[in-house]
Scaffold this motif. Structure first.
Motif, PDB file in Angstrom:
ATOM      1  N   ALA A  15       0.830  -1.217   0.000  1.00  0.00           N
ATOM      2  CA  ALA A  15       0.000   0.000   0.000  1.00  0.00           C
ATOM      3  C   ALA A  15       0.857   1.257   0.000  1.00  0.00           C
ATOM      4  O   ALA A  15       0.537   2.255  -0.657  1.00  0.00           O
ATOM      5  CB  ALA A  15      -0.928  -0.014   1.204  1.00  0.00           C
ATOM      6  N   ASN A  16       1.971   1.188   0.706  1.00  0.00           N
ATOM      7  CA  ASN A  16       2.836   2.354   0.769  1.00  0.00           C
ATOM      8  C   ASN A  16       3.384   2.709  -0.617  1.00  0.00           C
ATOM      9  O   ASN A  16       3.440   3.876  -1.000  1.00  0.00           O
ATOM     10  CB  ASN A  16       3.980   2.057   1.746  1.00  0.00           C
ATOM     11  N   ARG A  23       0.792   9.461  -5.794  1.00  0.00           N
ATOM     12  CA  ARG A  23       1.329  10.823  -5.632  1.00  0.00           C
ATOM     13  C   ARG A  23       2.023  11.266  -6.933  1.00  0.00           C
ATOM     14  O   ARG A  23       1.858  12.381  -7.398  1.00  0.00           O
ATOM     15  CB  ARG A  23       2.329  10.835  -4.469  1.00  0.00           C
ATOM     16  N   ILE A  24       2.787  10.352  -7.502  1.00  0.00           N
ATOM     17  CA  ILE A  24       3.498  10.678  -8.751  1.00  0.00           C
ATOM     18  C   ILE A  24       2.490  10.992  -9.860  1.00  0.00           C
ATOM     19  O   ILE A  24       2.604  11.999 -10.566  1.00  0.00           O
ATOM     20  CB  ILE A  24       4.423   9.501  -9.174  1.00  0.00           C
ATOM     21  N   ASN A  29      -0.724  16.600 -14.404  1.00  0.00           N
ATOM     22  CA  ASN A  29      -1.909  16.345 -15.228  1.00  0.00           C
ATOM     23  C   ASN A  29      -1.609  15.542 -16.483  1.00  0.00           C
ATOM     24  O   ASN A  29      -2.470  14.875 -17.028  1.00  0.00           O
ATOM     25  CB  ASN A  29      -2.515  17.677 -15.670  1.00  0.00           C
ATOM     26  N   ASP A  30      -0.362  15.660 -16.943  1.00  0.00           N
ATOM     27  CA  ASP A  30       0.013  14.992 -18.194  1.00  0.00           C
ATOM     28  C   ASP A  30       0.076  13.475 -18.060  1.00  0.00           C
ATOM     29  O   ASP A  30       0.065  12.756 -19.054  1.00  0.00           O
ATOM     30  CB  ASP A  30       1.400  15.457 -18.645  1.00  0.00           C
ATOM     31  N   ARG A  31       0.172  12.996 -16.837  1.00  0.00           N
ATOM     32  CA  ARG A  31       0.309  11.535 -16.658  1.00  0.00           C
ATOM     33  C   ARG A  31      -1.063  10.893 -16.796  1.00  0.00           C
ATOM     34  O   ARG A  31      -1.738  10.617 -15.812  1.00  0.00           O
ATOM     35  CB  ARG A  31       0.972  11.236 -15.308  1.00  0.00           C
ATOM     36  N   ASN A 265      10.884   5.469  -5.868  1.00  0.00           N
ATOM     37  CA  ASN A 265      11.300   5.802  -4.498  1.00  0.00           C
ATOM     38  C   ASN A 265      12.110   7.099  -4.439  1.00  0.00           C
ATOM     39  O   ASN A 265      12.384   7.597  -3.356  1.00  0.00           O
ATOM     40  CB  ASN A 265      12.114   4.649  -3.901  1.00  0.00           C
ATOM     41  N   HIS A 266      12.503   7.604  -5.583  1.00  0.00           N
ATOM     42  CA  HIS A 266      13.223   8.894  -5.648  1.00  0.00           C
ATOM     43  C   HIS A 266      12.739   9.715  -6.827  1.00  0.00           C
ATOM     44  O   HIS A 266      13.485   9.957  -7.783  1.00  0.00           O
ATOM     45  CB  HIS A 266      14.738   8.657  -5.763  1.00  0.00           C
ATOM     46  N   PRO A 267      11.486  10.174  -6.739  1.00  0.00           N
ATOM     47  CA  PRO A 267      10.946  10.904  -7.895  1.00  0.00           C
ATOM     48  C   PRO A 267      11.654  12.231  -8.164  1.00  0.00           C
ATOM     49  O   PRO A 267      11.489  12.822  -9.231  1.00  0.00           O
ATOM     50  CB  PRO A 267       9.474  11.124  -7.517  1.00  0.00           C
TER      51      PRO A 267
END
Ligand code: ASP
Length: 437
Positions: A15-16, A23-24, A29-31, A265-267
């Motif tokens: 879940a995490n 969040r990413i 909006n483009d995603r 994990n490192h956006p």
């Protein structure tokens, strides 16, 4: 701007990780179109959902009870749903899958359910439309992707939805059964979708910062490659560096869509950008990356005046062809010809190969040398930088290592070096140090 975003198994392991993914996606909006894999390992000892599904299938096909294995799968999904607080129950889906497994619905069907369920959960969590890949990704009778039919179907349906989740890894056969790509195949789905919607970018989110300049098990803390061309990537992947499924490159390459490898994990890291060509030579180093492969043998054939003998090479290669041995490299001198083959491919047939070569070309000598590792030094910058090869060889020589074979690709994109297996790590490190520090 339209981005297609694919998330690998480790990005959706619990879940995490789902929260990070959401969040990413929500941060831009483009995603718009999302391709999830099945939940992967939460720790080194954990088992991927896909592997649990394969086990379930095997257990069911032996007629044995799958309850225990199957409940491990349902628990993983229920855990994620509960932890995310979603208003969703997969109970009916589980029941259909369980029953289909018992009725031997097929290995690919079983494996594909990991992505299918993961897609339902993610679509629910994001409030996006869920589109079953079986309805839009089509294989032909011979098991290869029906590229054009798929492209039309994906493009057609996605015109109707601003956002959607499409599970990776599978599609359907002409008789409506499910078929998967080979392992890691969600990368391919992402690429197909990116092409169909004419995306500006295909983001491939995983658990590394991008493509590294060298294998981190060999070189300590190698730098991440900022930008790499498809051709360089192909050279490096062929030589053993893997982050992306090889077949994922073709659909987007054709459409000129760049791929960005990113770390869930490192956006904050920019990752690696894979582009079709890069005119400006903007990489900080002349070489882009170093990769290597183990387990090769070199067959060396010597004969005086070999170069003036018509058909010599053809007769040599014909021997290999008849034995169904493919060769990796063919560096040749005036009176010597070397053929690099994988040691496995000649196992148990050495004497015969030597005999056949003797009979085919009457050489002065034929020998086979084993324990060779190949190293590829790849870089689009090499073409314009004088003395790159000399620097590679000097670095290896300075480390006291003997080079057993050299082959420079005709594209001037790579230099391949053969060294003893024992010298592999030392060579890669000395080349890396020469160019990076
Ligand atoms: N879940 C599949 C596998 O483990 C496909 C993927 O993750 O891309 O191979």
């Amino acid at each position: 701007m339209v981005k297609v975003v694919k998330f690998g198994g480790s990005s959706l392991a619990d879940a995490n990780q789902f929260r990070k993914v959401m969040r990413i996606i929500n941060s831009e909006n483009d995603r718009k179109y999302v391709i999830p894999s099945a939940p992967g390992k939460r720790s080194a000892e954990d088992i991927k959902i896909t592997d649990l599904l394969y086990r379930c299938y095997e257990t069911a096909s032996k007629g044995e009870d799958i309850s225990e294995l199957f409940s491990k799968i349902t628990e993983r999904y229920n855990g994620i749903i509960n932890d995310l607080g979603l208003d969703l129950s997969l109970d009916e889906e589980f029941e259909v899958i369980r029953r289909s497994m018992i009725h031997k619905a097929g290995r690919d069907y079983a494996a594909s359910r990991g992505e299918y369920l993961s897609g339902i959960v993610l679509a629910n969590a994001l409030g996006y439309k869920f589109i079953d890949a079986a309805d839009i990704i089509f294989f032909s009778e011979d098991g290869t992707l029906d590229t054009e039919r798929t492209n039309e179907a994906v493009s057609e349906i996605l015109k109707k939805y601003e956002n959607a989740v499409i599970p990776g890894f599978y599609g359907s056969m002409p008789n409506d059964t499910i078929k998967t790509f080979s392992r890691g195949g969600s990368d391919i789905t992402g690429s197909i979708v990116a092409r169909a919607v004419e995306a500006d970018l295909y983001e491939n989110w995983t658990d590394v910062n991008g493509f590294l300049m060298a294998d981190p098990r060999v070189v300590k803390n190698p730098l991440t490659i900022g930008k790499i061309t498809y051709r360089e990537l192909r050279e490096l992947s062929y030589m053993g560096a893997t982050v992306l499924h090889e077949d994922a490159i073709f659909p987007v390459r054709r459409a000129n869509i760049p791929i960005n490898i990113r770390n869930t994990n490192h956006p904050e890291q920019a990752g690696t950008m894979i582009v079709s060509h890069s005119d400006s030579y903007d990489h900080q180093h002349i070489i882009t990356g170093i990769a290597g492969k183990h387990g090769f043998s070199v067959i060396t054939i010597e004969k005086d005046m070999m170069n003036s003998e018509y058909g010599f090479g053809r007769r040599v290669l014909e021997v290999l062809e008849k034995e169904r041995i493919s060769f990796e490299h063919l560096p040749s001198g005036i009176d010597t010809m070397s053929i690099v083959v994988s040691s496995d491919s000649i196992e148990g047939r050495r004497e015969r190969i030597i005999e056949k070569l003797n009979a085919a070309v009457f050489p002065d000598s034929v020998s086979i040398e084993d324990d060779i590792a190949l190293i590829a030094v790849v870089g689009r910058g090499m073409k314009n930088a004088k003395g790159t090869a000399a620097r590679v060889f000097k670095a290896i020589a300075d480390a006291g290592i003997n080079i057993r074979m050299i082959d420079q690709g005709s594209s001037e994109l790579n230099i391949i070096i053969g060294v003893s297996e024992n010298d592999f790590e030392g060579s890669v490190n000395s080349i890396y140090q020469e160019f990076v520090h």
